[in-house]
Design a protein around this motif. Structure first.
Motif, PDB file in Angstrom:
ATOM      1  N   GLU A 102       0.847  -1.185   0.000  1.00 59.22           N
ATOM      2  CA  GLU A 102       0.000   0.000   0.000  1.00 59.22           C
ATOM      3  C   GLU A 102       0.882   1.233   0.000  1.00 59.22           C
ATOM      4  N   THR A 103       0.539   2.138  -0.858  1.00 58.04           N
ATOM      5  CA  THR A 103       1.260   3.399  -0.890  1.00 58.04           C
ATOM      6  C   THR A 103       0.300   4.489  -0.469  1.00 58.04           C
ATOM      7  N   LYS A 104       0.742   5.268   0.476  1.00 62.26           N
ATOM      8  CA  LYS A 104      -0.099   6.351   0.964  1.00 62.26           C
ATOM      9  C   LYS A 104       0.240   7.608   0.180  1.00 62.26           C
ATOM     10  N   ALA A 105      -0.791   8.293  -0.254  1.00 65.61           N
ATOM     11  CA  ALA A 105      -0.592   9.515  -1.035  1.00 65.61           C
ATOM     12  C   ALA A 105       0.084  10.575  -0.165  1.00 65.61           C
ATOM     13  N   LYS A 106       0.963  11.326  -0.790  1.00 71.33           N
ATOM     14  CA  LYS A 106       1.630  12.414  -0.076  1.00 71.33           C
ATOM     15  C   LYS A 106       0.608  13.497   0.244  1.00 71.33           C
ATOM     16  N   PRO A 107       0.762  14.101   1.427  1.00 70.61           N
ATOM     17  CA  PRO A 107      -0.154  15.206   1.763  1.00 70.61           C
ATOM     18  C   PRO A 107       0.100  16.402   0.853  1.00 70.61           C
ATOM     19  N   ARG A 108      -0.970  17.006   0.360  1.00 66.36           N
ATOM     20  CA  ARG A 108      -0.829  18.112  -0.576  1.00 66.36           C
ATOM     21  C   ARG A 108      -1.273  19.450   0.030  1.00 66.36           C
ATOM     22  N   THR A 109      -2.381  19.435   0.707  1.00 67.63           N
ATOM     23  CA  THR A 109      -2.869  20.701   1.271  1.00 67.63           C
ATOM     24  C   THR A 109      -2.221  20.929   2.635  1.00 67.63           C
ATOM     25  N   GLU A 110      -2.351  22.163   3.125  1.00 69.63           N
ATOM     26  CA  GLU A 110      -1.800  22.490   4.442  1.00 69.63           C
ATOM     27  C   GLU A 110      -2.448  21.640   5.530  1.00 69.63           C
ATOM     28  N   GLN A 111      -3.742  21.419   5.409  1.00 69.40           N
ATOM     29  CA  GLN A 111      -4.466  20.611   6.388  1.00 69.40           C
ATOM     30  C   GLN A 111      -3.930  19.166   6.377  1.00 69.40           C
ATOM     31  N   GLU A 112      -3.751  18.595   5.210  1.00 76.47           N
ATOM     32  CA  GLU A 112      -3.227  17.230   5.099  1.00 76.47           C
ATOM     33  C   GLU A 112      -1.799  17.137   5.643  1.00 76.47           C
ATOM     34  N   LYS A 113      -0.986  18.151   5.372  1.00 73.13           N
ATOM     35  CA  LYS A 113       0.386  18.156   5.890  1.00 73.13           C
ATOM     36  C   LYS A 113       0.388  18.201   7.411  1.00 73.13           C
ATOM     37  N   PHE A 114      -0.477  19.050   7.970  1.00 70.71           N
ATOM     38  CA  PHE A 114      -0.560  19.144   9.424  1.00 70.71           C
ATOM     39  C   PHE A 114      -1.014  17.819  10.026  1.00 70.71           C
ATOM     40  N   GLU A 115      -2.029  17.211   9.452  1.00 75.84           N
ATOM     41  CA  GLU A 115      -2.546  15.943   9.979  1.00 75.84           C
ATOM     42  C   GLU A 115      -1.494  14.836   9.873  1.00 75.84           C
ATOM     43  N   SER A 116      -0.717  14.861   8.808  1.00 73.83           N
ATOM     44  CA  SER A 116       0.349  13.878   8.653  1.00 73.83           C
ATOM     45  C   SER A 116       1.407  14.046   9.749  1.00 73.83           C
ATOM     46  N   MET A 117       1.787  15.282  10.025  1.00 72.67           N
ATOM     47  CA  MET A 117       2.758  15.540  11.092  1.00 72.67           C
ATOM     48  C   MET A 117       2.175  15.173  12.452  1.00 72.67           C
ATOM     49  N   ALA A 118       0.884  15.452  12.641  1.00 75.64           N
ATOM     50  CA  ALA A 118       0.233  15.165  13.917  1.00 75.64           C
ATOM     51  C   ALA A 118       0.120  13.660  14.172  1.00 75.64           C
ATOM     52  N   GLU A 119       0.029  12.860  13.128  1.00 75.70           N
ATOM     53  CA  GLU A 119       0.024  11.406  13.292  1.00 75.70           C
ATOM     54  C   GLU A 119       1.350  10.927  13.864  1.00 75.70           C
ATOM     55  N   LYS A 120       2.414  11.543  13.411  1.00 79.54           N
ATOM     56  CA  LYS A 120       3.747  11.168  13.885  1.00 79.54           C
ATOM     57  C   LYS A 120       4.026  11.722  15.278  1.00 79.54           C
TER      58      LYS A 120
END
Length: 141
Positions: free
Chosen positions: A106-124
């Motif tokens: 499974e490949t997860k799509a890279k975050p593109r919007t600011e909201q997606e980038k923030f949520e990606s960082m918040a997961e980590k």
């Protein structure tokens, strides 16, 4: 006299048959990995090396390779007999069997919007949520 000749022939045949040694020495996954590394060193192409250095499951004498795509799967079947013979010889076990399955990663799509980038960082790092709330930040523009 004919009976003696017939008996000698049967003895030789049965003796010859029983002299073949069926090897079934036990081995571990670590031992198999070492032998696979030796096999990979002797291969010419990088893709063949990739096939034999992939992860595999070991159940008794069966090695089941997990390959990510059809290209590696096809290469596996090209080198399958050589690999099986090599493993059987080096591990002293004539019961070894190998196979492969394609496991789509499974490949997860890279975050593109600011909201997606923030949520990606918040997961980590969940502390980022607390920092956002403490500072009263709004990510929507």
């Amino acid at each position: 006299m004919e009976e003696e000749v017939a008996q000698d022939t049967l003895t030789e045949i049965s003796t010859g048959h029983s002299s073949s040694v069926h090897q079934a020495k036990e081995f571990t996954k670590a031992m198999a990995i070492g032998v696979l590394a030796d096999f990979a060193d002797g291969r010419n192409t990088q893709t063949e090396k990739m096939v034999v250095t992939r992860d595999f499951d070991l159940i008794k004498n069966n090695l089941s390779f997990k390959l990510p795509n059809k290209i590696l799967f096809d290469i596996f079947f090209e080198i399958r007999q050589d690999l099986t013979d090599f493993l059987r010889k080096k591990l002293h076990n004539s019961d070894i069997q190998i196979d492969a399955t394609i496991t789509a990663e499974e490949t997860k799509a890279k975050p593109r919007t600011e909201q997606e980038k923030f949520e990606s960082m918040a997961e980590k790092n969940p502390s980022i949520w607390k920092l956002k709330e403490a500072l009263g930040l709004d990510l929507l523009f």
